[in-house]
Design an enzyme around this catalytic site. Structure first.
Site, PDB file in Angstrom:
ATOM      1  N   SER A 700      -8.461  44.795 -12.886  1.00  0.00           N
ATOM      2  CA  SER A 700      -7.040  44.751 -13.184  1.00  0.00           C
ATOM      3  C   SER A 700      -6.372  46.110 -13.296  1.00  0.00           C
ATOM      4  CB  SER A 700      -6.786  43.938 -14.443  1.00  0.00           C
ATOM      5  OG  SER A 700      -7.208  44.662 -15.562  1.00  0.00           O
ATOM      6  N   LYS A 743      -2.664  41.075 -22.989  1.00  0.00           N
ATOM      7  CA  LYS A 743      -2.210  42.355 -22.445  1.00  0.00           C
ATOM      8  C   LYS A 743      -0.733  42.575 -22.747  1.00  0.00           C
ATOM      9  CE  LYS A 743      -5.437  42.650 -18.583  1.00  0.00           C
ATOM     10  NZ  LYS A 743      -5.583  42.434 -17.142  1.00  0.00           N
TER      11      LYS A 743
END
Ligand code: ADP
Length: 809
Positions: A700, A743
């Protein structure tokens, strides 16, 4: 340890108050530790330290009642033995305790106490200068040895004589022989005194004998006594050599104390408990067998501690005790709601689970497993469930459990075990925690006897499912418990944490007031976490500081303490003492005074003031985290250097990013340091991922690396309020990634205003709390072009749209 040469102990040592046994230099002893000071020493010093030095502690014999440890410190023995903790085994069954294996190094004298809490720390003076010990015991003595030489020679001869009478096939005897051959003679008194039969009182005398002569003088009679005793026994019983060892070594450890045999008493009382535990026959048989083994084992064997723990567990198991479930779903809902703010999804699922169990009394449901970052209330919900059911709550940390049968046990009823209910057992998959206590696996293969766990309600908690073996995961229903938003934390603090902490510290809201602004401040400037554990600790620290003030205020009001009259008044009528102005309000100044300067002042925007820095979002088992990616370039040959805590997948992302940028360098006008069209020509690139607590890996970071390098190669700054996540492909597509909610919450915590996400993660935004969604600007990107456009002020247009960019450096 054999020669001991050059050992220098620290001048300040934490002291272990040994209620059982006397540690002498050169010997290894197992200590079971459960008094508050000793427990603190283990948890705060031994388990936290990383250096060899931090494993060295002072062991002071403490003959007083261990219960006294909670009160004032008893007068301490002034001489002790510095030792290395070679093994620490922790268990919370039946109550929290540690078992330490400590090898003695040398004597010390306590010259002053530095502090008494949380554990005793003392200034010490090393007494045995081991480097002086040179005479190997096999060498003869020299002429100038004088009395000491004579004594040491006599001692050595006696030890050799004793050895000759023992059975060499016994490992302890073989070890005795090795030591006798290899150790300097000066060390023999200590070592021998700890191996032969001596009482604790005698060992204490040996410990106190600081001068070597004195030590030889005191131990020689003990050695001779042992030899004479053996001779006598041999004569009177006409023993065969094989059974001799039982006289000397069994039952129990070598250093078994004949006169005041604490350990003998100990095993005797254990035996009583085994008989009184109401075990089924099979379990009793196994326990008695283990007990027999235990009696024959030297205490210093690591296995001794394990066997002992096993038996303690067997004795404690509720073989015939059970609690009755009292389940009232409505009451359960109220209790869960009262104890926990938010967590709606989890609470709903737990209630469903309980309702089904109420309707269907069989307990064959799935094992519930709460997964989420630390401090989000997983354990706390478990505790509430136990409370709603009126059950006992036990918590066991497990590492290395592989199968559900490891938890539930094998089909025990089939083997005819009694039906037993013993309440909720709460299991914490504490795999990641290096300080994780080793607790007996609550399993059939550990118990090795049938114990029916079918009535036990298991709830597991874990930080991540990644560390749970698939076979086990398969049998569990995983309930995600995500981190909290800033606002939720403020609510939790004011509804639960502050009232709880006030109560725990004996304070009232009339004495201490923490305004919402300050709570906000604690949350964003003193903690950076998904849960509320540090927040709770900080509030605890504030309560402690205020408690001191309040206590002082009661004793001596500053305003009029100067007059004798008032002071007397205060002493006689403490209630009349005017407290300091109440409530004490915790403002920014007070926060700084109590908690120190803010830990997280560094604003994201300050970090992003140079080209070649971008802010990514990472997922870790501890929650979401913001992650800076930094890049720099220098003259070189096109090498890429990667540093920081990162795994292989992340390295691949870095290579992908560079390839894509090189391929598109012309479009975006990316250049090397001197303006040449290949950014890597004559250039080395260094990419750094500043270390966080947890190694980060996963695809990511792809978009962040591209953005960071695009900034470096173009000389343009990345927007200071933006964070991003997304996987990339060689062709510049942005692929979806996991952990979006955590996140985004991390970005929100860090004060980021704009978040770039992969387009296909758009649906995950629905899970976010409305206020977070409202406060952030989301850009969903399907390709890297969109990422770059959103990352730079005024976009990041391709070559045609941009003014000509010459070399930036
Ligand atoms: P975990 O097991 O997830 O690591 P804990 O259950 O030990 O976390 O929670 C840490 C502390 O935070 C506990 O004191 C708990 O009561 C409190 N806490 C966490 N979440 C909540 C919540 N939603 N409402 C009230 N208190 C909470």
């Amino acid at each position: 340890m054999a020669s001991g040469g050059g050992i220098q102990i620290p001048s300040r040592l934490p002291l272990l108050l040994a209620h059982e046994g006397v540690l002498l230099p050169g010997s290894t002893i197992r200590f079971s530790v459960d008094s508050p000071r000793n427990m603190q020493l283990v948890s705060q010093r031994l388990l936290k330290g990383t250096s060899l030095k931090s494993t060295i502690i002072g062991v002071i014999p403490n003959t007083r009642d261990p219960e006294q440890d909670t009160e004032d410190l008893p007068t301490l023995h002034t001489i002790g033995t510095a030792g290395i903790a070679v093994q620490v085994v922790g268990s919370n069954w039946p109550k929290p305790h540690y078992t330490l294996l400590i090898t003695g190094l040398c004597r010390f004298r306590v010259s002053g106490l530095l502090k008494e809490r949380p554990f005793v720390l003392a200034e010490v003076e090393q007494l045995d200068n081991l480097e002086q010990y040179t005479t190997s015991s096999t060498e003869g003595t020299t002429a100038d040895d004088g009395e000491l030489g004579e004594l040491s020679q006599k001692f050595h001869q006696a030890a050799v004589q004793l050895l000759g009478m023992l059975d060499m096939s016994v490992p302890a005897v073989a070890k005795f022989r090795r030591l006798l051959d290899s150790l300097p003679r000066e060390m023999l008194p200590d070592v021998v005194a700890s191996m032969i039969r001596t009482s604790n009182k005698e060992k204490l005398q040996v410990l106190d004998a600081v001068s070597l002569e004195e030590r030889f003088r005191r131990t020689l009679p003990m050695l001779t006594r042992q030899i004479e005793g053996l001779k006598l026994l041999k004569k009177s019983r006409k023993m065969t050599p094989g059974s001799e060892k039982r006289v000397c070594y069994g039952p129990g450890p070598l250093d078994r104390d004949e006169d005041s045999d604490d350990d003998g008493d100990d095993t005797a009382s254990l035996e009583k408990k085994v008989h009184g535990a109401n075990m089924p026959e099979a379990a009793l048989k196994v326990s008695l067998k283990e007990l027999k083994r235990l009696k024959k084992m030297p205490q210093s064997m690591p296995e001794y501690a394990l066997t002992r723990n096993y038996l303690d567990l067997m004795v404690e198991l509720p073989w015939s005790r059970s609690t009755k479930d009292c389940l009232d779903i409505r009451a359960a809902r109220v209790l869960l709601d009262n104890d926990h703010y938010a967590m709606e999804k989890l609470k709903r699922r737990v209630l469903e689970y309980l309702a089904v169990r109420q309707l269907k009394t069989s307990l064959k449901g799935p094992i519930l497993c709460f997964v989420g970052p630390p401090g989000v209330g997983k354990t706390s919900v478990g505790r509430s469930i136990a409370k709603t059911l009126g059950r006992e709550f036990h918590r066991i940390a497990l590492g290395g459990v592989c199968d559900q049968s490891d938890i539930r046990g094998h089909s025990c009823t089939a083997r005819g075990a009694a039906q037993i209910t013993f309440g909720n057992v709460f299991i914490n998959f504490n795999f990641k925690n290096p300080n994780c206590l080793y607790v007996p696996h609550f399993t059939d293969h550990y118990l090795n006897v049938a114990f029916d766990l079918s009535q036990v309600l298991f709830i597991a908690t874990a930080n991540t499912t990644a560390t749970i073996p698939p076979a086990l995961l398969d049998r569990m229903e995983v309930l995600q418990v995500p981190g909290y938003t800033q606002e939720e934390k403020v609510e939790i603090a004011h509804r639960h944490l502050i009232p709880n902490q006030l109560e725990q510290h004996g304070l009232t809201p009339q004495q201490l007031h923490i305004p919402q602004d300050s709570t906000q401040d604690i949350i964003c400037r003193y903690t950076r976490e998904a849960g509320v554990r540090s927040l709770e600790r900080k509030i605890g620290a504030i309560c402690r500081a205020v408690a001191v003030k309040v206590a002082e205020g009661h004793r001596l009001p500053e305003t009029d303490a100067s007059t004798l009259e008032t002071s007397l008044d205060v002493l006689m009528f403490p209630d009349k003492a005017a407290p300091p102005e109440m409530p004490i309000v915790i403002d920014q100044m007070a926060l700084k005074d109590i908690l120190g300067p803010p830990l997280f002042e560094l604003e994201v925007s300050e970090r992003l003031t140079l080209p070649g820095v971008a802010l990514g979002l990472a997922w870790t088992p501890l929650g979401g985290e913001i992650m800076f990616v930094e890049a720099s370039r220098m003259e070189g040959e096109g090498q890429l250097t990667l540093t920081g805590q990162l795994g292989d997948v992340m390295k691949e992302s870095a290579h992908l990013a560079i390839s894509w940028l090189r391929a598109n360098a012309k479009t975006y006008q990316l250049t090397n340091m001197v303006g040449a069209p290949d950014p890597l020509e004559g250039t080395d690139i260094h990419l750094h991922f500043p270390a966080g607590a947890v190694t980060k890996d996963g695809p990511s970071a792809g978009v962040t690396i591209v953005t960071c390098l695009a900034s470096l190669f173009s000389g343009r700054l990345v927007r200071s309020d933006i964070a991003m996540t997304g996987e990339i492909t060689l062709r510049g597509l942005v692929l979806p990634v996991g952990g979006i909610k955590d996140k985004v919450l991390a970005a929100h915590r860090a004060g980021v205003k704009r978040v770039i996400l992969p387009k296909r993660n758009e649906k995950d935004l629905e899970e976010l709390p409305a206020n977070v969604r409202a406060q952030l600007d989301f850009v969903t990107a399907g390709n890297l072009d969109e990422v770059l456009n959103a990352s730079f002020d005024g976009g990041f247009p391709g070559a045609q749209a941009r003014p000509h960019a010459s070399s930036k450096l």
